[in-house]
Design an enzyme around this catalytic site. Structure first.
Site, short mmCIF file in Angstrom:
data_model
loop_
_atom_site.label_atom_id
_atom_site.label_comp_id
_atom_site.label_asym_id
_atom_site.label_seq_id
_atom_site.Cartn_x
_atom_site.Cartn_y
_atom_site.Cartn_z
N GLU A 150 27.43 5.44 -16.42
CA GLU A 150 26.93 4.92 -15.15
C GLU A 150 28.07 4.66 -14.15
O GLU A 150 28.27 3.53 -13.70
CB GLU A 150 26.11 3.65 -15.37
CG GLU A 150 24.84 3.88 -16.16
CD GLU A 150 24.01 2.63 -16.36
OE1 GLU A 150 22.80 2.75 -16.60
OE2 GLU A 150 24.57 1.53 -16.27
N GLU A 307 18.41 7.10 -20.74
CA GLU A 307 18.10 5.70 -21.05
C GLU A 307 16.79 5.29 -20.39
O GLU A 307 16.51 5.66 -19.25
CB GLU A 307 19.20 4.75 -20.56
CG GLU A 307 20.52 4.85 -21.28
CD GLU A 307 21.52 3.82 -20.77
OE1 GLU A 307 21.08 2.76 -20.25
OE2 GLU A 307 22.73 4.07 -20.88
#
Length: 682
Positions: A150, A307
């Site tokens: 991320e 995710e």
């Protein structure tokens, strides 16, 4: 051709066994196997363990984790651990820590903590990635390499300032060119020397978020930081490729995250992966739009849902549980929009740290006898039996919406006309109206060439503030060739330096739209404007002749060669054009000057659909229908109830067929249970 990402459908997620005693590991594996889990993403935050000092590496724990997964035939997504640096590095090499917008260099801690232009980070991160690749390339079951995690942190340190000035010299050549691009005559900001350039932070020209003295400068810094982060990814990818030439390399994206141009970053990724964490109050259309954006970043190819949570987040204001069945239907929504994997964060809930209350397959109860585990196991059984059939399909769309990160930045720095005018909201407003008609949408970059635009019946560019070179010409050629184009208030108003085109809005699209905008009124929430709808030039358009409300902005539009299709019906500009359409060549260009309410947006979507010949399917609220098409010619229809109420669905005959899940015939009228779904093979 569209190929499946992998040889089987991977169902799994982040597993962090290094956080627990080794006696737990085998128990985890057995429980995960019971749930149908067949993949684990590992090593995401292990740099401190892997490299305890400058030249010392210890892979012994990771070796045992990998062996356990190999022995149980799990797929492995191997992360490089470079999202959070070890303490010794921050202590010995302070330059590795990022400096915030106050130019304060942070201490060891947090996540996303490295400076992307730190020589120290750029030395050690690729070195670690290379050592991991040297050791684990060829491991049975290795699915993908997962670089960092991320990406996101901006930095304002001296290393970044020096690198930015070098970037500007390469881009502009002379300080005079910089002055011209940034419009530095404003507020006497003329630069005389490269050394006059400071980073745009809170001590300088970005005194608070969204407030920039020179938006051109701030946008350039965002371009620079986005490219700096991309280079960090490329550094690690290059190091991995020295030892592993074929395994896909990815990093997990965050949909509409503003700080990185994902269309640019995506060019360097072998497969797109992203993390889906909608708030409890997100409409299903918002989640669908983000799936389509991530598919678009990958050029329309299947992507990885890297995710999601099986139950709840931990970092939002209200971390509501997913209702019974909701995780399953959200997973199928991802598949319907192009996902070839379903993965979770996390497989086991941690007992400490900030994410200890983030949902997981194995909860703190440490048993299979939980609602969440049973739902995960149900989905696992379905994906084990049918998942491979879902893989590799493309999503054929009739419509495209342009999403442009630089326009996103330009809107962020726009001082006016209204604080309620937000880029992603503007995109979603039009996406949602199409979604309600089950019109499949591709999200594309604004720089898409005319020959690729031509595959769509309609192209929308809501709030496309910044029009880069060549874009207006491509859109013009598309429309003249028979396409339908939609511009809105704030579309087309500025060039690549965020300087406004003269002659009236929508600037670069003014002649194409055959209208020009004179003023933009900001409408406070308590003062909407009335809008009277026309028929849009198509018979039977829903809502024609009615009055609806316009909110946020009301642009005063003068038609030139265009025809008025909606007018304002209140305030001093009553009777003026609120929306127009212009015929150009074989196509049409629409211009909408206010944020229409839901009824108004349904009217406009109906006008566009009838005019462009778009296929629509009527379904109840919360129900969506999506189709994936496969190279062998068959199609899968996904009918999804994203809400908590039973809905009656009337399926068109051409979308009727055989249930993938139970083999029965699905056709005509049927009830779809709360958070229920059907997958139909045509």
């Amino acid at each position: 051709m569209t190929q499946p990402l992998f040889d089987r459908f991977y169902y799994g997620g982040d597993w962090n066994p290094e956080q627990w005693d080794e006696s737990v590991w085998l128990r985890d594996i057995r429980m995960l196997e019971d749930a149908g889990i067949n993949e684990a993403t590992i090593n995401v935050f292990s740099w401190a363990q892997l490299q305890p000092s400058e030249d010392e590496y210890d892979f012994s724990t990771l070796d045992r984790i990998v062996k356990l997964l190999v022995d149980h035939r799990f797929g492995i997504v191997m992360a490089t651990s470079t999202a959070a640096i070890p303490a010794w590095m921050a202590r010995r090499h302070p330059d590795v820590m990022y400096a915030d917008e106050n130019e304060v260099r942070h201490h060891f801690g947090e996540r996303h903590n490295p400076c992307p232009n730190s020589p120290t980070f750029r030395k050690y991160a690729p070195r670690l990635a290379g050592k991991l690749a040297e050791r684990y390339a060829g491991t049975p079951g290795l699915v993908a390499w997962h670089v960092s995690n991320e990406y996101g942190a901006y930095c304002y340190c001296e290393n970044c300032r020096a690198a930015w000035i070098a970037w500007l010299k390469n881009k502009y050549g002379t300080i005079d060119a910089v002055n011209h691009a940034w419009y530095t005559h404003f507020w006497g900001h003329t630069l005389y020397d490269w050394d006059d350039i400071a980073v745009p932070d809170k001590l300088g020209d970005e005194w608070e978020p969204g407030c920039a003295t020179l938006s051109g400068m701030s946008i350039d810094y965002r371009r620079f930081m986005s490219q700096s982060i991309k280079r960090c990814f490329t550094d690690e990818k290059t190091a991995i490729r020295e030892y592993d030439k074929t395994t896909p390399i990815t990093t997990n994206l965050m949909s509409v995250f503003m700080d990185i141009d994902y269309f640019d970053l995506g060019k360097g990724m072998d497969v797109i992966s992203w993390d889906s964490y909608p708030r409890y109050d997100f409409p299903a259309s918002e989640v669908a739009m983000r799936h389509d954006l991530m598919r678009g970043v990958g050029g329309g190819k299947p992507y990885m849902l890297m995710e999601q949570t099986p139950s709840q987040q931990n970092w939002q204001p209200y971390n509501s549980l997913k209702r019974p069945g909701q995780m399953r239907v959200m997973s199928y929504q991802a598949i319907a929009h192009g996902a070839d994997t379903v993965q979770f964060f996390q497989l086991r809930r941690s007992i400490g740290g900030t994410e200890r209350f983030h949902g997981a397959v194995i909860s703190h109860a440490d048993t299979e006898n939980t609602r969440v585990f049973r739902e995960v196991a149900q989905l696992g059984a379905e994906l084990k039996e049918h998942g491979k059939e879902y893989m590799g399909g493309r999503v054929d769309s009739q419509v495209a919406i342009m999403f442009d990160w630089e326009s996103y930045w330009a809107m962020f720095y726009s001082s006016g006309p209204s604080v309620l005018l937000k880029y992603v909201d503007q995109i979603h407003r039009y996406y949602a109206a199409l979604y309600r008609r089950n019109i499949q949408v591709d999200m594309i970059p604004s720089t898409t060439p005319a020959d690729r635009l031509a595959r769509y019946r309609a192209v929308l560019a809501p709030a496309l503030v910044m029009v880069k070179p060549g874009v207006a010409d491509a859109v013009d050629a598309y429309v003249r060739g028979g396409g339908r184009f939609v511009a809105t208030t704030m579309s087309g108003i500025a060039d690549e330096h965020d300087q406004v085109f003269l002659g009236g809005y929508p600037g670069a699209f003014r002649e194409l739209c055959g209208s020009w905008g004179e003023e933009i009124d900001a409408l406070p929430p308590e003062r909407p404007v009335k809008v009277r709808l026309g028929d849009g030039g198509v018979a039977g358009a829903a809502g024609a002749g009615r009055e609806v409300e316009g909110t946020i902005v009301a642009e005063l539009i003068h038609p030139v060669t265009s025809r008025v299709i909606a007018t304002y019906a209140s305030d001093f500009y009553a009777g003026m054009a609120a929306a127009t359409v212009n015929e150009v060549g074989d196509g049409k260009a629409y211009y909408v000057g206010t944020d229409l309410d839901t009824e108004g947006m349904d009217w406009f979507a109906d006008v566009l659909a009838r005019d462009a010949g778009l296929r629509t399917v009527e379904t109840p609220d919360d129900v969506e229908i999506r189709v994936r098409t496969y190279d062998d010619g068959h199609r899968l229809v996904f009918v999804l109830n994203n809400g908590g109420e039973t809905r009656a669905v009337d399926l068109p005959e051409d979308l009727s067929g055989t249930s993938v899940l139970d083999g029965g015939r699905i056709a005509g009228l049927f009830d779809l249970e709360p958070y229920g779904l059907r997958v139909i093979r045509l």
